[in-house]
Structures are given as C-alpha cells and as structure tokens.
Design an enzyme around this catalytic site. Structure first.
Site, PDB file in Angstrom:
ATOM      1  N   LYS A  13       0.835  -1.211   0.000  1.00  0.00           N
ATOM      2  CA  LYS A  13       0.000   0.000   0.000  1.00  0.00           C
ATOM      3  C   LYS A  13       0.866   1.256   0.000  1.00  0.00           C
ATOM      4  O   LYS A  13       0.646   2.177  -0.789  1.00  0.00           O
ATOM      5  CB  LYS A  13      -0.902  -0.006   1.243  1.00  0.00           C
ATOM      6  N   ASN A  14       1.852   1.298   0.905  1.00  0.00           N
ATOM      7  CA  ASN A  14       2.634   2.529   1.062  1.00  0.00           C
ATOM      8  C   ASN A  14       3.611   2.775  -0.084  1.00  0.00           C
ATOM      9  O   ASN A  14       4.216   3.844  -0.161  1.00  0.00           O
ATOM     10  CB  ASN A  14       3.386   2.517   2.397  1.00  0.00           C
ATOM     11  N   ARG A  46      -4.983  10.530   4.773  1.00  0.00           N
ATOM     12  CA  ARG A  46      -3.923  11.530   4.896  1.00  0.00           C
ATOM     13  C   ARG A  46      -2.927  11.474   3.748  1.00  0.00           C
ATOM     14  O   ARG A  46      -2.359  12.487   3.356  1.00  0.00           O
ATOM     15  CB  ARG A  46      -3.160  11.319   6.201  1.00  0.00           C
ATOM     16  N   ARG A  90      -8.326  -0.807   4.474  1.00  0.00           N
ATOM     17  CA  ARG A  90      -7.398   0.210   3.964  1.00  0.00           C
ATOM     18  C   ARG A  90      -6.042  -0.398   3.633  1.00  0.00           C
ATOM     19  O   ARG A  90      -5.327   0.106   2.775  1.00  0.00           O
ATOM     20  CB  ARG A  90      -7.210   1.321   5.001  1.00  0.00           C
ATOM     21  N   CYS A 109      -5.079  13.032  13.329  1.00  0.00           N
ATOM     22  CA  CYS A 109      -5.667  11.707  13.110  1.00  0.00           C
ATOM     23  C   CYS A 109      -5.506  10.910  14.391  1.00  0.00           C
ATOM     24  O   CYS A 109      -4.926  11.393  15.352  1.00  0.00           O
ATOM     25  CB  CYS A 109      -5.021  11.005  11.925  1.00  0.00           C
ATOM     26  N   ASP A 157       4.744   0.548  11.988  1.00  0.00           N
ATOM     27  CA  ASP A 157       3.530  -0.093  11.479  1.00  0.00           C
ATOM     28  C   ASP A 157       3.384  -1.551  11.932  1.00  0.00           C
ATOM     29  O   ASP A 157       2.363  -2.187  11.642  1.00  0.00           O
ATOM     30  CB  ASP A 157       3.479  -0.015   9.949  1.00  0.00           C
ATOM     31  N   ASP A 175       4.724  20.038   8.087  1.00  0.00           N
ATOM     32  CA  ASP A 175       5.594  21.201   7.935  1.00  0.00           C
ATOM     33  C   ASP A 175       6.830  20.927   7.070  1.00  0.00           C
ATOM     34  O   ASP A 175       7.281  21.799   6.329  1.00  0.00           O
ATOM     35  CB  ASP A 175       6.024  21.708   9.325  1.00  0.00           C
ATOM     36  N   LEU A 176       7.359  19.704   7.137  1.00  0.00           N
ATOM     37  CA  LEU A 176       8.588  19.412   6.380  1.00  0.00           C
ATOM     38  C   LEU A 176       8.314  19.362   4.876  1.00  0.00           C
ATOM     39  O   LEU A 176       9.161  19.762   4.072  1.00  0.00           O
ATOM     40  CB  LEU A 176       9.198  18.083   6.842  1.00  0.00           C
ATOM     41  N   ARG A 218       0.578  14.434  13.514  1.00  0.00           N
ATOM     42  CA  ARG A 218       1.126  14.193  12.175  1.00  0.00           C
ATOM     43  C   ARG A 218       1.223  15.468  11.335  1.00  0.00           C
ATOM     44  O   ARG A 218       0.483  15.649  10.360  1.00  0.00           O
ATOM     45  CB  ARG A 218       0.323  13.132  11.445  1.00  0.00           C
ATOM     46  N   PRO A 219       2.158  16.365  11.686  1.00  0.00           N
ATOM     47  CA  PRO A 219       2.296  17.599  10.905  1.00  0.00           C
ATOM     48  C   PRO A 219       2.841  17.353   9.497  1.00  0.00           C
ATOM     49  O   PRO A 219       3.343  16.256   9.210  1.00  0.00           O
ATOM     50  CB  PRO A 219       3.300  18.407  11.725  1.00  0.00           C
TER      51      PRO A 219
END
Ligand code: UD1
Length: 425
Positions: free
Chosen positions: A23-24, A97, A403, A121, A311, A129-130, A126-127
């Site tokens: 998935k990822n 996300r 998911r 979430c 995970d 910003d990067l 879980r920002p």
C-alpha cells in the site's frame, strides 16, 4: 455502521500465504503519474480502499485510469495527459492523509496546487511542515488559508540543498517527486530509506527521472523538463508480511509468506528470532514458524528503516502479551500510537503505558471479547491477538483493515483460521 470481524481463536495457522503489493509504495507511485503526460502502468497494485481513494482523487485531477487483467493479476494504467483540476478537496484528504502526496507532483507539473489540510488523526498530530518547508526551498510560495495549503510556483521549481531535520517518509517522497521536474539539482539530506521510498525512486527513474543515492540517506535528484511513460512493479507489502509472520508465531503455526523479502524487514525479523520464533527464507519468500520453546519477551523501540517499523508495533505488542516475562515497547515515531492497548487488555493482556513506552507483562493466554478497532495497524494487532485468544473475539470497525490488508479474511481462513466478516446493521 462498519462491519465486524468474528474470530474464534486457538487454531495454528499452516500453509502458504501470498503477500500483496505494498500500500505505502502504491500510493505515492499513483500520485507520481501526475508528473508526466504519458501513461504510467503499475503492476502488483493491491486491491485496497486506500488505493481506491487515491484513484478517486487522481480522477478528480483529470488522470485517466484503466484497470486491466493480465495472467490473473491486475494492473492499472494512469495517464495524466492533461491536469484538469489542481484542487484536492477536504472530503478526500480527510478520508486518507496520504492524499497529501499529490501536492508535490501537482505543483511541479502545473505550477500550482491547492490541497486541503489533513488535520490530526487517531495516531497523533502528524504535521506536514517538512513537506511545505522543502517545497518553499524549491522556490514555491506556500500559504495556509481557509483550511487549504495553497502552493504556487508559476515559473517552475528550482533545485536546492534540503536538510530534513527528522526522517520523514512522506516529506522525502513529496520532495523527490517535486525535484524530478525542478530546474537543476536537488540534494536531499537525511532522506528516509524505507523500501517504499526506494521503490518510488525506482518508479520515477523508470519514468525518466535522474536520481542517485537510492537506498541511502542522501538523494541527488537532477531535474528534467518532462518525464515519460513507464511500467513498474510495486514491491510486496512488508507490513502485511510482518503481520502474518506474527499470526503464525502467536498461533504456534508455520507459514510460508510468498513474495516477502527478508531485506525489507531486518530489525523486525531479528526481534522475532530473539523472541524465539524460527525464521527462514527461500527463493519464494519467508518461512516463519513457532519453535518448541515458549516465546520470551524482549525490549524494542520503533525507528526509521532499517529499524523496527512503527507499522508493526501493535502486532508485536500482541505477541509480547503472551510471551514469558516482561517487554518494554517504545514508540518513537508517532505520539498516541497505543490505542490498541486498552483493547488488548480487554482480551486479558497485562500492559501499562508510561509516556512513549508500553510495559507488557506476559500472560499465559488471551481470551476472546468484543473489541474496537481504532486505526489500521491497531486493528491488525487485534486480529493477531484474536487468532491466539480462546473463544470468540469480535472486532468492531473492520473497515479500517480494508485500507491496508487485501482479502484478509480469505487469506487467513485458507491457512486454517476461523474468521468471518459480519455485516452489522
Ligand atoms: C508513512 C507511512 C506510515 C508509516 C510512516 C512511518 C504512507 C502512506 N504512510 O507515513 O504507514 O507509519 O511513514 O514509517 O507511506 N513529521 C513531521 N513533519 C512532517 C512530516 C512528518 O514532524 O512534515 C513527523 C511525523 O509526525 C512523525 C515522523 O515525522 O513523527 C515520521 O512521519 P513520516 O515518516 O512522515 O510518516 P508518513 O509519511 O505520514
């Protein structure tokens, strides 16, 4: 109302269990189709609700999607000949996300992108910003207003030297995709090295990108004016493989996880061996089986690759819950990723949480009960616990599993599990 899974535990899993595409790895590669006006064909895509959500989002941007069958396997061709819309709506971003992954490609290809802010979430703040800081370093103007990230670079992006202060899979992927179409060279320092990041890099290279340092923490990306057509096979899902490895160990069974690769899970498989599980490898995949001795608790800490993957933390905690002695599991990647702890305790586990560490005192066995799935990997932890528990475990919120786990009930039942899905009205 979401479905529930009903598991009657205590049956050792035996046999061959094929591992699906990751998935990822699939999600960023689908987003990468936006970088080119030529077709990108992805093989070994898993059939998952997150993949369907990404397909819906890409269709809104004007990507044409064509699903074809070839030799029993399906593959998807994504063609972004023309980008119709550069807006990613809140409705889709809040559902998943990973929708944020369209930001970099849309901006690099069209010079503008407007993506809804993902917000928090269940596993923490879980920002992003990067992602945004890196895109600014590539020359974009990025503003946050009305709940949207509004990014523009009307004259295109320009390569830059970017140092990521912490290792981020998503930020590395966003910046690698954006830099592939930037003018000049981008140096990405302290980049994530996860197998899924490496697979995205290989997919981009197949599309014509120039990337060196793949698999290391320093990526050099030489931007191209355009990318072309490609055909790429998505790697197998190491998190799915790890989850089923634990399912074999916790039920005292033995599974052949075909397609899985040892190199994708170095720290995880080492921990499994330390706990007392037998791990082998052949040309078709990984073999995992319970040994004659009782499992023993170990301490572990989640870390970026090649460390122990966050995970697989919930699933490993379920295993430690029935091992001899105590274990300390420390979560260093995400805050608030212990939602499974009270649910595991409902099944009879003895676990206490202190800040980012969970102290697990092994018990002789778990017993079935109704539990609530809160997020994807927490749900996977409850499934493996339910497979080991005596009696009946009912996991509410089974949709979370759709998911990230393709045909979960079918794969597990074929290996001897007593598991079924129940539609609740
Ligand atoms: C990805 C995976 C997820 C996995 C995680 C870590 C996908 C779709 N999801 O998530 O399954 O658990 O990697 O392996 O591939 N961070 C910031 N600012 C940012 C970005 C991240 O502070 O801009 C922080 C996060 O809050 C977290 C850490 O960096 O503490 C790592 O997050 P990251 O690697 O970015 O995870 P994701 O890409 O969201």
């Amino acid at each position: 109302m979401s479905d529930a899974l009903v598991i009657r535990g205590g049956r050792p899993l035996q046999g061959t269990l094929p591992i699906s595409g990751a998935k990822n790895a699939a999600l960023p590669q689908m987003a990468a189709a936006l970088l080119s006006d030529k077709p990108l064909t992805l093989l070994n895509l898993p059939h998952l609700s997150d993949v369907a959500t990404m397909a819906t989002l890409l269709a809104e941007h004007g990507v044409e999607l064509e699903l074809a069958q070839e030799g029993g396997a399906s593959h998807l061709t994504l063609t972004a000949a023309r980008v119709r819309s550069t807006v990613a709506s809140y409705d889709l971003v809040r559902r998943m996300r990973a929708s944020i992954l369209v930001l970099g490609p849309l901006l690099a290809r069209t010079g503008s992108a407007k993506v809804a802010m993902p917000g928090g979430c269940t596993i923490g703040a879980r920002p992003i910003d990067l992602h945004l800081k890196g895109l600014r370093q590539l020359g974009a103007t990025v503003e946050l207003r009305d709940g949207f990230i509004d990014a523009s670079a009307p004259h295109g992006l320009t390569g830059a030297r970017i140092v990521l202060p912490i290792v981020s899979v998503g930020a590395t992927e966003t910046l690698m995709m954006a830099a592939s179409l930037a003018r000049g060279q981008t140096l990405l320092i302290n980049a994530a090295r996860e197998p899924e990041v490496q697979d995205l890099a290989r997919c981009l290279v197949a599309m014509g990108a120039e990337i060196s340092g793949i698999g290391t923490d320093t990526l050099v990306i030489t931007g191209k004016p355009r990318l072309g057509a490609a055909r790429h096979r998505v790697i197998v899902d190491r998190v799915e493989a790890g989850t089923y490895a634990i399912a074999a160990a916790i039920t005292g069974g033995r599974l052949h996880l075909t397609g899985a690769r040892r190199d994708d899970l170095p720290a995880f498989l080492q921990v499994l061996e330390d706990v007392g599980v037998e791990v082998g490898e052949d040309s078709d995949g990984i073999l995992v089986g319970a040994s004659n001795r009782r499992l023993t608790g170990v301490d572990l800490m989640t870390e970026p690759f090649p460390g122990f993957p966050t995970d697989l933390q919930a699933q490993m905690m379920a295993l430690m819950a029935v091992a001899d002695g105590a274990s300390m599991i420390t979560e260093t990647i995400f805050e608030n990723r212990f939602m499974h702890v009270p649910e595991l305790c409902r099944l009879g586990a003895n676990i206490t949480v202190h800040n980012a560490s969970a102290h697990v005192r092994g018990v002789m066995g778990l017993s079935g009960a109704p539990v609530m799935a809160t997020d994807l990997r927490a749900s996977a932890g409850l499934v493996v616990a339910g497979l080991a528990a005596s009696g009946e475990t009912i996991i509410h919120g089974a949709d979370h599993l759709d998911r990230g786990y393709e045909r979960l009930t079918e794969k597990l039942s074929r290996c001897g599990a007593d598991i079924e899905r129940m539609r609740l009205s």
